[in-house]
Structures are given as structure tokens and as C-alpha cells.
Write a protein that holds these residues in place. Structure first.
Motif, PDB file in Angstrom:
ATOM      1  N   GLU A   1      -2.922   1.063   6.103  1.00  0.00           N
ATOM      2  CA  GLU A   1      -3.970   2.085   5.176  1.00  0.00           C
ATOM      3  C   GLU A   1      -5.315   1.308   5.093  1.00  0.00           C
ATOM      4  OE1 GLU A   1      -1.114   2.123   1.328  1.00  0.00           O
ATOM      5  OE2 GLU A   1      -2.542   3.636   1.052  1.00  0.00           O
ATOM      6  N   MET A   2      -5.138  -0.269   5.276  1.00  0.00           N
ATOM      7  CA  MET A   2      -6.702  -0.222   5.593  1.00  0.00           C
ATOM      8  C   MET A   2      -7.613  -0.055   6.553  1.00  0.00           C
ATOM      9  SD  MET A   2      -6.505  -4.181   4.311  1.00  0.00           S
ATOM     10  CE  MET A   2      -7.720  -5.428   4.062  1.00  0.00           C
ATOM     11  N   ARG A   3      -6.635   0.849   7.732  1.00  0.00           N
ATOM     12  CA  ARG A   3      -7.237   0.504   9.154  1.00  0.00           C
ATOM     13  C   ARG A   3      -7.733   1.449   8.632  1.00  0.00           C
ATOM     14  NH1 ARG A   3      -5.583  -2.700  13.377  1.00  0.00           N
ATOM     15  NH2 ARG A   3      -3.604  -3.512  13.501  1.00  0.00           N
ATOM     16  N   THR A   4      -6.988   3.138   7.475  1.00  0.00           N
ATOM     17  CA  THR A   4      -7.743   3.880   7.353  1.00  0.00           C
ATOM     18  C   THR A   4      -9.346   3.916   6.627  1.00  0.00           C
ATOM     19  OG1 THR A   4      -7.135   4.375   5.349  1.00  0.00           O
ATOM     20  CG2 THR A   4      -5.714   5.416   7.841  1.00  0.00           C
ATOM     21  N   TRP A   5      -9.761   2.550   6.563  1.00  0.00           N
ATOM     22  CA  TRP A   5     -10.777   2.816   5.620  1.00  0.00           C
ATOM     23  C   TRP A   5     -12.013   2.414   6.454  1.00  0.00           C
ATOM     24  CZ3 TRP A   5      -9.514  -1.683   1.663  1.00  0.00           C
ATOM     25  CH2 TRP A   5      -8.773  -1.285   0.669  1.00  0.00           C
ATOM     26  N   ASP A   6     -13.596   2.666   6.158  1.00  0.00           N
ATOM     27  CA  ASP A   6     -14.692   2.985   6.658  1.00  0.00           C
ATOM     28  C   ASP A   6     -14.983   1.033   6.331  1.00  0.00           C
ATOM     29  OD1 ASP A   6     -15.073   5.210   7.552  1.00  0.00           O
ATOM     30  OD2 ASP A   6     -17.040   5.570   5.518  1.00  0.00           O
ATOM     31  N   PHE A   7     -15.261   0.967   8.032  1.00  0.00           N
ATOM     32  CA  PHE A   7     -15.579  -0.672   7.928  1.00  0.00           C
ATOM     33  C   PHE A   7     -17.287  -1.037   8.163  1.00  0.00           C
ATOM     34  CE2 PHE A   7     -15.759  -4.647   9.546  1.00  0.00           C
ATOM     35  CZ  PHE A   7     -14.353  -6.196   8.516  1.00  0.00           C
TER      36      PHE A   7
ATOM     37  N   ARG B   1      -3.128  -9.383  -2.751  1.00  0.00           N
ATOM     38  CA  ARG B   1      -2.834  -9.786  -4.205  1.00  0.00           C
ATOM     39  C   ARG B   1      -2.926  -7.693  -3.624  1.00  0.00           C
ATOM     40  NH1 ARG B   1      -1.705 -13.669  -4.799  1.00  0.00           N
ATOM     41  NH2 ARG B   1      -2.165 -14.959  -5.956  1.00  0.00           N
ATOM     42  N   VAL B   2      -2.846  -7.151  -4.809  1.00  0.00           N
ATOM     43  CA  VAL B   2      -3.134  -5.143  -4.191  1.00  0.00           C
ATOM     44  C   VAL B   2      -2.800  -4.384  -5.304  1.00  0.00           C
ATOM     45  CG1 VAL B   2      -1.651  -3.090  -3.080  1.00  0.00           C
ATOM     46  CG2 VAL B   2      -1.837  -5.054  -1.719  1.00  0.00           C
ATOM     47  N   TRP B   3      -4.493  -3.207  -5.640  1.00  0.00           N
ATOM     48  CA  TRP B   3      -4.585  -2.423  -6.440  1.00  0.00           C
ATOM     49  C   TRP B   3      -4.323  -1.338  -5.934  1.00  0.00           C
ATOM     50  CZ3 TRP B   3      -6.610  -7.259  -5.223  1.00  0.00           C
ATOM     51  CH2 TRP B   3      -6.555  -8.306  -7.336  1.00  0.00           C
ATOM     52  N   ARG B   4      -3.589  -0.178  -6.741  1.00  0.00           N
ATOM     53  CA  ARG B   4      -2.943   1.198  -6.488  1.00  0.00           C
ATOM     54  C   ARG B   4      -3.807   1.943  -7.113  1.00  0.00           C
ATOM     55  NH1 ARG B   4      -1.054   2.139  -1.792  1.00  0.00           N
ATOM     56  NH2 ARG B   4       0.343   0.301  -0.749  1.00  0.00           N
TER      57      ARG B   4
ATOM     58  N   ARG C   1      -2.336   5.093  -4.438  1.00  0.00           N
ATOM     59  CA  ARG C   1      -3.125   5.023  -2.928  1.00  0.00           C
ATOM     60  C   ARG C   1      -3.381   3.940  -3.362  1.00  0.00           C
ATOM     61  NH1 ARG C   1      -5.906   9.145   0.370  1.00  0.00           N
ATOM     62  NH2 ARG C   1      -8.071   7.880   0.204  1.00  0.00           N
ATOM     63  N   LEU C   2      -4.092   2.381  -1.652  1.00  0.00           N
ATOM     64  CA  LEU C   2      -4.665   1.425  -1.589  1.00  0.00           C
ATOM     65  C   LEU C   2      -6.328   1.141  -2.499  1.00  0.00           C
ATOM     66  CD1 LEU C   2      -3.395  -1.118  -0.960  1.00  0.00           C
ATOM     67  CD2 LEU C   2      -4.248  -1.035   1.054  1.00  0.00           C
TER      68      LEU C   2
ATOM     69  N   THR D   1     -11.510  -7.057  -0.647  1.00  0.00           N
ATOM     70  CA  THR D   1     -12.110  -5.755  -0.315  1.00  0.00           C
ATOM     71  C   THR D   1     -11.564  -4.389  -1.241  1.00  0.00           C
ATOM     72  OG1 THR D   1     -13.043  -4.930   1.691  1.00  0.00           O
ATOM     73  CG2 THR D   1     -10.265  -5.315   1.834  1.00  0.00           C
ATOM     74  N   VAL D   2     -12.032  -3.623  -1.089  1.00  0.00           N
ATOM     75  CA  VAL D   2     -11.934  -2.639  -2.283  1.00  0.00           C
ATOM     76  C   VAL D   2     -12.342  -1.257  -1.021  1.00  0.00           C
ATOM     77  CG1 VAL D   2     -12.639  -1.120  -4.404  1.00  0.00           C
ATOM     78  CG2 VAL D   2     -12.493  -3.563  -3.899  1.00  0.00           C
ATOM     79  N   ALA D   3     -11.339  -0.384  -1.872  1.00  0.00           N
ATOM     80  CA  ALA D   3     -11.631   0.781  -1.074  1.00  0.00           C
ATOM     81  C   ALA D   3     -12.637   1.512  -0.672  1.00  0.00           C
ATOM     82  CB  ALA D   3     -10.790   2.214  -1.873  1.00  0.00           C
ATOM     83  N   PRO D   4     -13.386   2.526   0.006  1.00  0.00           N
ATOM     84  CA  PRO D   4     -14.659   3.229   0.383  1.00  0.00           C
ATOM     85  C   PRO D   4     -15.235   3.844  -1.241  1.00  0.00           C
ATOM     86  CG  PRO D   4     -13.924   3.100   1.857  1.00  0.00           C
ATOM     87  CD  PRO D   4     -12.705   2.672   1.400  1.00  0.00           C
ATOM     88  N   GLU D   5     -14.291   4.942  -1.982  1.00  0.00           N
ATOM     89  CA  GLU D   5     -14.457   5.636  -2.332  1.00  0.00           C
ATOM     90  C   GLU D   5     -14.124   4.750  -4.248  1.00  0.00           C
ATOM     91  OE1 GLU D   5     -11.748   5.590  -0.451  1.00  0.00           O
ATOM     92  OE2 GLU D   5      -9.205   5.986  -1.793  1.00  0.00           O
TER      93      GLU D   5
END
Ligand code: COA
Length: 285
Positions: free
Chosen positions: A16-22, A50-53, A57-58, A73-77
Motif C-alpha cells: 500500500e505504501m508503494r502506491t503513495w506519491d512520494f 504503528r498503523v492508522w487506517r 485504507r492505510l 508518514t501519512v497518505a497523501p489524501e
């Protein structure tokens, strides 16, 4: 709302992290950092995460990389999602060992949005500066003088000798190398050793491709103490960039404490562009 992930869920988190803009200019937490931590084994990596959903979704990932440092790190959205960020801040502020250990602790949060402001308003303060360095891989990477080999079980002794000489206090060993190559982040990744004209192993690096077609990370990189000052650092950083380009990465990036002037100079000599400094946030004691 924080989740302590299971060993079984590690591959999915990395996927899932691999799909995030970086954004390599900020050098935020990368799958390569999780991959490097995997040297301590899958259970240790799961314990450190530690993970937040949100809605399944991650939404955020934190890695307790040192006993007093959570790299977040936080998902772009979600970076500008005020209600999510407020919940994250509440979790960081809570006296909850599932999120942060008690006592003095720092959080690395290299992304936009209101998180920094909210933590600063609660008395957190900026910590020592780090320098991200980025090499664009859209054009050819120049050659260099080292012979580069991939680390395999026959070359691991050379890699370890260089590693221990460059990082004197490191406890990295064969078992750890094996463990990290078995982790889900190691695909795709490469560990390289550079040999000089005398066939001495003089430099090493591991490179981690991250998001598909996105930036890849160098972690770690070093030159044998007895062979420093001869351009091998520049050469292995060029080899790292070439390897990442072959793996389809858009950029090679790294970040190093700004105080490590030798490392900053070496990356710059290899065409990595120095970016504005970034800082962790330290919680008041
Ligand atoms: C940093 C390190 C890789 C440099 O390796 P090296 O083989 O000595 O580097 P090079 O000879 O290729 O030097 C490359 C450039 O950096 C400069 N440089 C290297 N070390 C330096 C230092 N300590 N202070 C200032 N400049 C330095 C060189 O002068 C050269 O600059 P130039 O091309 O403008 O002449 C090596 O010192 C090392 O392994 N350090 C410990 C591990 C480490 O810190 N790794 C980086 C972690 S992110």
C-alpha cells in the motif's frame, strides 16, 4: 485508532505504501526504511510499526526506528484532512505506549499539512537538521572507476567488512543481511559492493526501489575507513543511482544529518542535489 500490525500484514502495508506519491525532496519514510529495519526480523518490524487506517485504507504509518524516534508518514489524501490529523496528534500526545514510549521522544514527519503547526502549538520543538539529497534519473548516470558486484552469500563477507569499517558501532551481520533480503521491501532492492583496481572491497550501498516508477532510496552507504578520500564514495553513489535507474526509479534520494558534512559533500559530488533541510519534532520532556 492506532493499530499494531501483525507479521502477516507487513507485505500488504508495504504494498500500500508503494502506491503513495512520494516527494524525494523531503525524504519522508520510505519502504526502504522498513526494509532496512527488517534486518531485525519480521516480528521486530511488526512491533516497531504503528498503523492508522481510515475506511479500511492505510492512512498513516509510523516506524519506531530508534527507542526515542518515531518516523511517521501519512497518505497523501490524509495530510490535509484536519480531522484525521487532529486524531493523529491526539494519539501522539496521549500517554499511550502503543504509539510512543514515555519520556523524551521525537517524531519525523516530512510531509505537508497542519501536523507540524499542531505539534508546535502543543509545545513540541524542532530538532537537529537533516539534509535530503536527490538525483534525478531521467538522464544517463555517468560512469565511475569501481567494479560493482551484487552482494550474494559469497560476497557478504566483503560487504560486512566495508560496512563495519564505515559504521564502527554497527552490529549488522550475516543473519541480519539474510533477514532483510527475505523481507517484502527487498523486492526490488539491491545490495552492492564496489571493488578498486587492487580488487579490494572499498565501498558498499543498498538501494531500495519504492513506489513503482517513483523515487528509490540509498540506505545505507559507506566507504571502508582505509580507502576514504579517493573518490570511492562518489563512485558508489553513482553506482547506486545507476542501479535504481535500471530498476525503473525516477530519482535516487537519501537523507543524512546535516552535521555529516562528508556525506553531504559526497552525495553532491555524485550529482545529488542538496534540498532544504528538514527537522524532526521533539516532544517536551
Ligand atoms: C562519507 C563517506 C562515504 C565519504 O567517502 P569517501 O570515499 O571519502 O568520499 P570521496 O573521496 O568520494 O569524496 C567525495 C567528495 O566529498 C568530499 N568529502 C569526503 N569526505 C569529506 C569530509 N569529511 N569533509 C568534507 N568533504 C568531504 C571530498 O572532498 C569529495 O569532494 P570533491 O569531489 O569536491 O573533491 C565516508 O566518509 C564514509 O563512509 N563515512 C561513514 C559512513 C557515512 O557517513 N555514510 C553516509 C551515511 S548517509
Amino acid at each position: 485508532m492506532v493499530i499494531r500490525p501483525s507479521v502477516e500484514s507487513l507485505a500488504l502495508i508495504i504494498e500500500e505504501m508503494r502506491t503513495w506519491d512520494f516527494d524525494p525532496d523531503l525524504a519522508p519514510l520510505h519502504v526502504g526504511d522498513l526494509g532496512w529495519f527488517q534486518q531485525f526480523g519480521a516480528t521486530a518490524l511488526a512491533d516497531a510499526l504503528r498503523v492508522w487506517r481510515v475506511d479500511g485504507r492505510l492512512a498513516a504509518v509510523g516506524l519506531l526506528d530508534e527507542p526515542d524516534l518515531l518516523r511517521l508518514t501519512v497518505a497523501p489524501e490524509r495530510r490535509h484532512d484536519e480531522s484525521f490529523v487532529a486524531r493523529l496528534v491526539a494519539d501522539l500526545a496521549a500517554d499511550d505506549e502503543r504509539v510512543l514510549p514515555s519520556g523524551e521522544v521525537a517524531v519525523e514527519a516530512r510531509f505537508g499539512g497542519p501536523l507540524h503547526e499542531l505539534l508546535l502549538a502543543q509545545g513540541w520543538a524542532y530538532d537537529e537538521p537533516w539534509t535530503p539529497l536527490v538525483r534525478d534519473l531521467s538522464s544517463e548516470v555517468p560512469g565511475h572507476h569501481l567494479r560493482i558486484e551484487d552482494v550474494d552469500p559469497h560476497r557478504i563477507d566483503d560487504r560486512l567488512a566495508v560496512h563495519h569499517s564505515a559504521f564502527e558501532r554497527s552490529t549488522f551481520d550475516k543473519g541480519r543481511w539474510q533477514a532483510l533480503t527475505e523481507g517484502p521491501a527487498y523486492s526490488p532492492a539491491r545490495s552492492l559492493v564496489g571493488y578498486d583496481d587492487h580488487d579490494d572491497a572499498v565501498a558498499m550501498v543498498t538501494v531500495w526501489a519504492g513506489p513503482l516508477g517513483g523515487p528509490g532510496e540509498l540506505e545505507p552507504m559507506g566507504v571502508h575507513r582505509d580507502h576514504q578520500g579517493r573518490g570511492h564514495g562518489r563512485a558508489i553513489c553513482l553506482a547506486a543511482a545507476a542501479a535504481l535507474k535500471e530498476m525503473g526509479s525516477s530519482h535516487a534520494f537519501v537523507s543524512t544529518p546535516s552535521a555529516n558534512v562528508g556525506a553531504v559533500a559526497t552525495y553532491r559530488a555524485a550529482g545529488y542535489e542538496e534540498k532544504p533541510q528538514v527537522r524532526d519534532l521533539r516532544r517536551p520532556a
